[in-house]
Every structure is written in structure tokens, then in C-alpha cells.
Scaffold this motif. Sequence first.
Motif, mmCIF file in Angstrom:
data_model
loop_
_atom_site.group_PDB
_atom_site.id
_atom_site.type_symbol
_atom_site.label_atom_id
_atom_site.label_comp_id
_atom_site.label_asym_id
_atom_site.label_seq_id
_atom_site.Cartn_x
_atom_site.Cartn_y
_atom_site.Cartn_z
ATOM 1 N N CYS A 7 0.806 -1.214 0.000
ATOM 2 C CA CYS A 7 0.000 0.000 0.000
ATOM 3 C C CYS A 7 0.840 1.264 0.000
ATOM 4 O O CYS A 7 0.301 2.368 0.119
ATOM 5 N N GLY A 8 2.154 1.132 -0.132
ATOM 6 C CA GLY A 8 2.995 2.326 -0.163
ATOM 7 C C GLY A 8 4.294 2.077 0.579
ATOM 8 O O GLY A 8 4.541 0.977 1.080
ATOM 9 N N PRO A 9 5.130 3.113 0.658
ATOM 10 C CA PRO A 9 6.484 2.930 1.196
ATOM 11 C C PRO A 9 6.528 2.416 2.639
ATOM 12 O O PRO A 9 7.482 1.747 3.009
ATOM 13 N N GLN A 10 5.524 2.712 3.438
ATOM 14 C CA GLN A 10 5.546 2.245 4.833
ATOM 15 C C GLN A 10 4.689 0.991 5.038
ATOM 16 O O GLN A 10 4.339 0.649 6.169
ATOM 17 N N HIS A 11 4.336 0.342 3.938
ATOM 18 C CA HIS A 11 3.496 -0.859 4.018
ATOM 19 C C HIS A 11 3.983 -1.836 5.080
ATOM 20 O O HIS A 11 3.208 -2.356 5.882
ATOM 21 N N HIS A 12 5.300 -2.061 5.108
ATOM 22 C CA HIS A 12 5.840 -3.079 6.022
ATOM 23 C C HIS A 12 5.704 -2.681 7.487
ATOM 24 O O HIS A 12 5.862 -3.508 8.368
ATOM 25 N N THR A 13 5.416 -1.414 7.760
ATOM 26 C CA THR A 13 5.267 -0.987 9.163
ATOM 27 C C THR A 13 3.796 -0.970 9.584
ATOM 28 O O THR A 13 3.476 -0.653 10.730
ATOM 29 N N MET A 14 2.898 -1.278 8.657
ATOM 30 C CA MET A 14 1.466 -1.141 8.955
ATOM 31 C C MET A 14 0.988 -2.358 9.732
ATOM 32 O O MET A 14 0.818 -3.444 9.168
ATOM 33 N N GLU A 15 0.776 -2.166 11.011
ATOM 34 C CA GLU A 15 0.314 -3.272 11.833
ATOM 35 C C GLU A 15 -0.494 -2.759 13.011
ATOM 36 O O GLU A 15 -0.464 -1.571 13.336
ATOM 37 N N GLY A 16 -1.256 -3.655 13.608
ATOM 38 C CA GLY A 16 -2.041 -3.313 14.784
ATOM 39 C C GLY A 16 -2.061 -4.516 15.693
ATOM 40 O O GLY A 16 -1.332 -5.487 15.471
ATOM 41 N N SER A 17 -2.875 -4.470 16.719
ATOM 42 C CA SER A 17 -2.953 -5.646 17.576
ATOM 43 C C SER A 17 -4.376 -5.903 18.035
ATOM 44 O O SER A 17 -5.211 -4.998 18.119
ATOM 45 N N LEU A 18 -4.624 -7.183 18.277
ATOM 46 C CA LEU A 18 -5.924 -7.650 18.743
ATOM 47 C C LEU A 18 -5.680 -8.336 20.083
ATOM 48 O O LEU A 18 -4.883 -9.269 20.162
ATOM 49 N N VAL A 19 -6.343 -7.853 21.124
ATOM 50 C CA VAL A 19 -6.155 -8.421 22.450
ATOM 51 C C VAL A 19 -7.427 -9.166 22.846
ATOM 52 O O VAL A 19 -8.510 -8.565 22.915
ATOM 53 N N VAL A 20 -7.307 -10.466 23.052
ATOM 54 C CA VAL A 20 -8.433 -11.281 23.491
ATOM 55 C C VAL A 20 -8.272 -11.513 24.985
ATOM 56 O O VAL A 20 -7.261 -12.061 25.430
ATOM 57 N N THR A 21 -9.251 -11.044 25.766
ATOM 58 C CA THR A 21 -9.094 -11.081 27.229
ATOM 59 C C THR A 21 -9.928 -12.191 27.865
ATOM 60 O O THR A 21 -10.808 -12.747 27.224
#
Length: 152
Positions: free
Chosen positions: A138-152
Motif C-alpha cells: 500500500c505504499g512505502p511504509q506498508h511493512h510498518t502497517m500493523e495493529g494488535s488484537l487483544v483477546v481477554t
Amino acid sequence: TYEKLWLAGSFVLIVGFIVTITYGSVGLGITMIDDEANTVTPDEIGSDDRFSDPRVEQVGEDEYEVYVVAMTFIFQPDPIEVPASSEVTFYVTSRDVIHGFEVAGTNINSMAIPGQVAELTVEFDEPGTYGIVCNEYCGPQHHTMEGSLVVT
Ligand code: CUA
């Protein structure tokens, strides 16, 4: 005579077919209008009840809906927090270019396409933290695009 009756009968049948075909097309048109419920253009996101405020929403005792907006180069909300053993439906769209929405280590994997809303329902049995990654360039910073899912 019988011949005239047959001719008249055939005529009625042909008209019937045309009516059926026309109604069929109208039916399809209605289906496409229904699909509009699952679309949102990037311009509409700011005023859309679902996506103007990306969030986790509890909709039943063990049911959650998550409205996710992908954009260069983040996911919102981040982190996404949901309880284990609940039914979670993700609605995912993009506000700019095509992104991916993949929850690492699960079978949750979808494209996030501007203008469209992807819907995925899943139940997480194991508490833990899962990485969310963009798997579409998706662009130059594609490899840094991340998030997190926390299942509690
Ligand atoms: Cu977003 Cu790659």
C-alpha cells in the motif's frame, strides 16, 4: 378454432416470459441497492455511524461488532480488545488505498478496499495478543502497517 386458441395461448406465454425476465432484472436491481448497505466511500466515512468512530461495540451478551478503518499506514482502533469465547464480527473498510487485514495465526484474512465493507465473523477461544498485519502493498511504509488484537 383450436388453432387460434393455441396461438393466443402462446402469445400469453411469451408475454409471461417477458414479464418474468423484466421482474428478474428489477429484482437484481433491488439486490444491488441492498448491497449499498455494505459500502461506504472514503468521503462518507467521516459521517458514517459505523466508521466515523472506529470501535468495538457490544451488541449482545456474547456478541461484539468491530468497525475497523485501515489507512496508510495504521489500523483504527488499535488495539482491538474483545473477550474470549464471544462471537466477533469485523467490518473492515479503507479510507484511501487497498490494504489487507490479517490477524496473524488465525484464518481472519481480508482485503480492506476503499468503498467496500468486508464482513468477517469469528470466535476467539484463546485469550492472548494477536498481531494484525497489512498484507497488500500500500505504499512505502506498508511493512510498518500493523495493529494488535487483544483477546481477554
Ligand atoms: Cu496497508 Cu500495506
